[in-house]
Enzyme design. Sequence first.
Site, PDB file in Angstrom:
ATOM      1  N   ASP A  31       0.854  -1.194   0.000  1.00 57.58           N
ATOM      2  CA  ASP A  31       0.000   0.000   0.000  1.00 57.58           C
ATOM      3  C   ASP A  31       0.889   1.243   0.000  1.00 57.58           C
ATOM      4  O   ASP A  31       1.870   1.308   0.737  1.00 57.58           O
ATOM      5  CB  ASP A  31      -0.920  -0.014   1.221  1.00 57.58           C
ATOM      6  CG  ASP A  31      -2.045   1.007   1.110  1.00 57.58           C
ATOM      7  OD1 ASP A  31      -3.212   0.592   1.054  1.00 57.58           O
ATOM      8  OD2 ASP A  31      -1.744   2.226   1.069  1.00 57.58           O
ATOM      9  N   HIS A 100     -10.380  -4.887  -3.554  1.00 63.16           N
ATOM     10  CA  HIS A 100      -9.065  -5.219  -2.984  1.00 63.16           C
ATOM     11  C   HIS A 100      -9.222  -5.601  -1.523  1.00 63.16           C
ATOM     12  O   HIS A 100     -10.155  -5.183  -0.851  1.00 63.16           O
ATOM     13  CB  HIS A 100      -8.079  -4.052  -3.120  1.00 63.16           C
ATOM     14  CG  HIS A 100      -8.597  -2.758  -2.575  1.00 63.16           C
ATOM     15  ND1 HIS A 100      -9.466  -1.954  -3.281  1.00 63.16           N
ATOM     16  CD2 HIS A 100      -8.401  -2.149  -1.390  1.00 63.16           C
ATOM     17  CE1 HIS A 100      -9.767  -0.896  -2.561  1.00 63.16           C
ATOM     18  NE2 HIS A 100      -9.142  -0.981  -1.400  1.00 63.16           N
ATOM     19  N   HIS A 102      -7.158  -5.615   2.154  1.00 63.09           N
ATOM     20  CA  HIS A 102      -6.025  -5.084   2.922  1.00 63.09           C
ATOM     21  C   HIS A 102      -5.526  -6.160   3.882  1.00 63.09           C
ATOM     22  O   HIS A 102      -6.329  -6.843   4.532  1.00 63.09           O
ATOM     23  CB  HIS A 102      -6.468  -3.924   3.814  1.00 63.09           C
ATOM     24  CG  HIS A 102      -6.951  -2.711   3.087  1.00 63.09           C
ATOM     25  ND1 HIS A 102      -6.184  -1.584   2.923  1.00 63.09           N
ATOM     26  CD2 HIS A 102      -8.142  -2.436   2.496  1.00 63.09           C
ATOM     27  CE1 HIS A 102      -6.879  -0.670   2.273  1.00 63.09           C
ATOM     28  NE2 HIS A 102      -8.083  -1.158   1.999  1.00 63.09           N
TER      29      HIS A 102
HETATM   30  P1  5GP Z   1      -9.758   1.587   0.281  1.00 57.97           P
HETATM   31  O1  5GP Z   1      -9.925   2.829   1.116  1.00 57.97           O
HETATM   32  O2  5GP Z   1     -10.382   1.765  -1.089  1.00 57.97           O
HETATM   33  O3  5GP Z   1     -10.169   0.332   0.963  1.00 57.97           O
HETATM   34  O4  5GP Z   1      -8.197   1.438   0.091  1.00 57.97           O
HETATM   35  C1  5GP Z   1      -7.474   1.995  -0.944  1.00 57.97           C
HETATM   36  C2  5GP Z   1      -6.018   1.836  -0.571  1.00 57.97           C
HETATM   37  O5  5GP Z   1      -5.260   1.965  -1.744  1.00 57.97           O
HETATM   38  C3  5GP Z   1      -5.510   2.904   0.418  1.00 57.97           C
HETATM   39  O6  5GP Z   1      -4.965   2.258   1.559  1.00 57.97           O
HETATM   40  C4  5GP Z   1      -4.451   3.659  -0.388  1.00 57.97           C
HETATM   41  O7  5GP Z   1      -3.362   4.047   0.388  1.00 57.97           O
HETATM   42  C5  5GP Z   1      -4.081   2.662  -1.466  1.00 57.97           C
HETATM   43  N1  5GP Z   1      -3.680   3.242  -2.738  1.00 57.97           N
HETATM   44  C6  5GP Z   1      -4.338   4.222  -3.419  1.00 57.97           C
HETATM   45  N2  5GP Z   1      -3.697   4.490  -4.575  1.00 57.97           N
HETATM   46  C7  5GP Z   1      -2.622   3.652  -4.617  1.00 57.97           C
HETATM   47  C8  5GP Z   1      -1.582   3.474  -5.569  1.00 57.97           C
HETATM   48  O8  5GP Z   1      -1.503   4.129  -6.611  1.00 57.97           O
HETATM   49  N3  5GP Z   1      -0.658   2.530  -5.292  1.00 57.97           N
HETATM   50  C9  5GP Z   1      -0.695   1.786  -4.140  1.00 57.97           C
HETATM   51  N4  5GP Z   1       0.266   0.895  -3.959  1.00 57.97           N
HETATM   52  N5  5GP Z   1      -1.659   1.936  -3.216  1.00 57.97           N
HETATM   53  C10 5GP Z   1      -2.614   2.869  -3.447  1.00 57.97           C
END
Ligand code: 5GP
Length: 138
Positions: A31, A100, A102
């Site tokens: 992440d 996705h 985590h």
């Molecule tokens: P969500 O809030 O949708 O469950 O999690 C999205 C996650 O994707 C966040 O923890 C954020 O830091 C991560 N993230 C967003 N854009 C990118 C990216 O371009 N590359 C990577 N490696 N992680 C990302």
Amino acid sequence: MASNCIFCRIAGGEIPSAAVYEDEYFKAIMDIAPAAKGHILILPKKHSDNLLELDSESAARLLAVAQKIAKAQMEELKCDGINLLQNNGEAAGQTVNHFHIHLIPRYKSDQVKISWQQGAYADGEAAGLAEKIAKRIN
Ligand code: 5GP
Ligand code: ZN
């Protein structure tokens, strides 16, 4: 691949990432803004917006991949635990609309907050709701 989807582009290798695992169906990456160092995201290569849209084959394969990666995190990071977290919809904290999972390493006195205030049911309310939801499961 959805060309405007950042996770499709990462999973497809169009955008470089720090990958820890890849197979025919999934790519797991670090992440970019981790809750803790070693926070990993598992991305299916095939796009779906969220869990509700994920195909059943991917759903069935995912937990085995998550387990393998979690074991490697425990070994390498010497963490005390791991949260497996998966957000669906803006209200649930989803910010990237490509399904996705985590995997967040946890330590006994870390400052990571994944918490809620405990609610309560009236008498019979939980059972009534369980029955209604159960009828919709197919
Ligand atoms: P969500 O809030 O949708 O469950 O999690 C999205 C996650 O994707 C966040 O923890 C954020 O830091 C991560 N993230 C967003 N854009 C990118 C990216 O371009 N590359 C990577 N490696 N992680 C990302
Ligand atoms: Zn996508």
